[in-house]
Design a protein around this motif. Structure first.
Motif, PDB file in Angstrom:
ATOM      1  N   ASP A 131       0.794  -1.231   0.000  1.00 26.24           N
ATOM      2  CA  ASP A 131       0.000   0.000   0.000  1.00 26.24           C
ATOM      3  C   ASP A 131       0.830   1.287   0.000  1.00 26.24           C
ATOM      4  O   ASP A 131       0.475   2.224  -0.718  1.00 26.24           O
ATOM      5  CB  ASP A 131      -0.982   0.021   1.170  1.00 26.24           C
ATOM      6  CG  ASP A 131      -2.199  -0.856   0.916  1.00 26.24           C
ATOM      7  OD1 ASP A 131      -2.421  -1.271  -0.240  1.00 26.24           O
ATOM      8  OD2 ASP A 131      -2.937  -1.121   1.894  1.00 26.24           O
ATOM      9  N   PRO A 132       1.915   1.388   0.767  1.00 28.28           N
ATOM     10  CA  PRO A 132       2.679   2.640   0.710  1.00 28.28           C
ATOM     11  C   PRO A 132       3.202   2.965  -0.692  1.00 28.28           C
ATOM     12  O   PRO A 132       3.126   4.123  -1.126  1.00 28.28           O
ATOM     13  CB  PRO A 132       3.827   2.408   1.699  1.00 28.28           C
ATOM     14  CG  PRO A 132       3.243   1.460   2.703  1.00 28.28           C
ATOM     15  CD  PRO A 132       2.396   0.533   1.864  1.00 28.28           C
ATOM     16  N   MET A 133       3.674   1.968  -1.432  1.00 24.72           N
ATOM     17  CA  MET A 133       4.157   2.239  -2.788  1.00 24.72           C
ATOM     18  C   MET A 133       3.007   2.503  -3.750  1.00 24.72           C
ATOM     19  O   MET A 133       3.123   3.347  -4.640  1.00 24.72           O
ATOM     20  CB  MET A 133       5.027   1.099  -3.305  1.00 24.72           C
ATOM     21  CG  MET A 133       6.436   1.125  -2.743  1.00 24.72           C
ATOM     22  SD  MET A 133       7.280   2.724  -2.914  1.00 24.72           S
ATOM     23  CE  MET A 133       7.347   2.930  -4.664  1.00 24.72           C
ATOM     24  N   ARG A 134       1.904   1.806  -3.563  1.00 26.73           N
ATOM     25  CA  ARG A 134       0.727   2.091  -4.393  1.00 26.73           C
ATOM     26  C   ARG A 134       0.263   3.527  -4.160  1.00 26.73           C
ATOM     27  O   ARG A 134      -0.092   4.238  -5.104  1.00 26.73           O
ATOM     28  CB  ARG A 134      -0.389   1.117  -4.071  1.00 26.73           C
ATOM     29  CG  ARG A 134      -0.130  -0.287  -4.546  1.00 26.73           C
ATOM     30  CD  ARG A 134      -1.291  -1.202  -4.172  1.00 26.73           C
ATOM     31  NE  ARG A 134      -0.962  -2.570  -4.507  1.00 26.73           N
ATOM     32  CZ  ARG A 134      -1.165  -3.612  -3.716  1.00 26.73           C
ATOM     33  NH1 ARG A 134      -1.725  -3.454  -2.527  1.00 26.73           N
ATOM     34  NH2 ARG A 134      -0.835  -4.826  -4.107  1.00 26.73           N
ATOM     35  N   ALA A 135       0.273   3.923  -2.902  1.00 29.49           N
ATOM     36  CA  ALA A 135      -0.125   5.295  -2.566  1.00 29.49           C
ATOM     37  C   ALA A 135       0.851   6.285  -3.183  1.00 29.49           C
ATOM     38  O   ALA A 135       0.447   7.306  -3.750  1.00 29.49           O
ATOM     39  CB  ALA A 135      -0.190   5.471  -1.051  1.00 29.49           C
ATOM     40  N   ARG A 136       2.131   5.986  -3.099  1.00 30.09           N
ATOM     41  CA  ARG A 136       3.133   6.899  -3.657  1.00 30.09           C
ATOM     42  C   ARG A 136       2.933   7.061  -5.159  1.00 30.09           C
ATOM     43  O   ARG A 136       3.055   8.150  -5.694  1.00 30.09           O
ATOM     44  CB  ARG A 136       4.550   6.382  -3.349  1.00 30.09           C
ATOM     45  CG  ARG A 136       5.643   7.262  -3.904  1.00 30.09           C
ATOM     46  CD  ARG A 136       5.553   8.672  -3.330  1.00 30.09           C
ATOM     47  NE  ARG A 136       6.506   9.563  -3.943  1.00 30.09           N
ATOM     48  CZ  ARG A 136       6.208  10.468  -4.880  1.00 30.09           C
ATOM     49  NH1 ARG A 136       4.967  10.594  -5.325  1.00 30.09           N
ATOM     50  NH2 ARG A 136       7.140  11.250  -5.368  1.00 30.09           N
ATOM     51  N   GLN A 137       2.618   5.974  -5.838  1.00 27.30           N
ATOM     52  CA  GLN A 137       2.412   6.037  -7.282  1.00 27.30           C
ATOM     53  C   GLN A 137       1.167   6.845  -7.643  1.00 27.30           C
ATOM     54  O   GLN A 137       1.097   7.427  -8.717  1.00 27.30           O
ATOM     55  CB  GLN A 137       2.319   4.630  -7.862  1.00 27.30           C
ATOM     56  CG  GLN A 137       3.643   3.909  -7.821  1.00 27.30           C
ATOM     57  CD  GLN A 137       3.545   2.451  -8.205  1.00 27.30           C
ATOM     58  OE1 GLN A 137       2.453   1.908  -8.311  1.00 27.30           O
ATOM     59  NE2 GLN A 137       4.680   1.817  -8.388  1.00 27.30           N
ATOM     60  N   ALA A 138       0.194   6.899  -6.738  1.00 28.11           N
ATOM     61  CA  ALA A 138      -1.042   7.633  -6.999  1.00 28.11           C
ATOM     62  C   ALA A 138      -0.917   9.126  -6.710  1.00 28.11           C
ATOM     63  O   ALA A 138      -1.766   9.907  -7.139  1.00 28.11           O
ATOM     64  CB  ALA A 138      -2.179   7.043  -6.160  1.00 28.11           C
ATOM     65  N   LEU A 139       0.136   9.510  -6.017  1.00 27.18           N
ATOM     66  CA  LEU A 139       0.340  10.925  -5.701  1.00 27.18           C
ATOM     67  C   LEU A 139       1.172  11.588  -6.793  1.00 27.18           C
ATOM     68  O   LEU A 139       1.903  10.923  -7.522  1.00 27.18           O
ATOM     69  CB  LEU A 139       1.025  11.067  -4.330  1.00 27.18           C
ATOM     70  CG  LEU A 139       0.182  10.612  -3.146  1.00 27.18           C
ATOM     71  CD1 LEU A 139       0.996  10.653  -1.856  1.00 27.18           C
ATOM     72  CD2 LEU A 139      -1.089  11.445  -3.006  1.00 27.18           C
TER      73      LEU A 139
END
Length: 92
Positions: A75-83
């Motif tokens: 989730d942290p990397m998925r979130a980073r990619q969405a920002l």
């Protein structure tokens, strides 16, 4: 992932980071931000992306964060990619 969901994940990661004094101090030292400024700016995209980038540097931190927050370790990397600025880099 929508940006709003990514921001919520980043805030969870920030909460975990702030709860671990040792890692939190490393983050403050490496980022140059004070704890007070961090708290005042916690909702800003620049801060949230910095937090996600920092935690993602160490798999141990990612796994500890996921265990403590109930997040999936990805989730942290998925979130980073969405920002903003977090799109996956394609080298081909």
């Amino acid at each position: 992932m929508q940006q709003e969901s990514a921001e919520l994940i980043a805030l969870k990661v920030l909460g975990w980071l702030a709860s671990d004094e040792e890692i939190f101090l490393v983050f403050l030292g490496s980022s140059g931000i004070s704890a007070g400024e961090l708290m005042a700016r916690a909702g800003e995209i620049e801060i949230l992306t910095a937090v996600l980038d920092f935690v993602a540097m160490d798999d141990t931190w990612v796994n500890a964060c996921a265990a403590a927050t109930g997040l999936d370790p990805h989730d942290p990397m998925r979130a980073r990619q969405a920002l903003p600025g977090g799109a996956e880099i394609h080298w081909t």
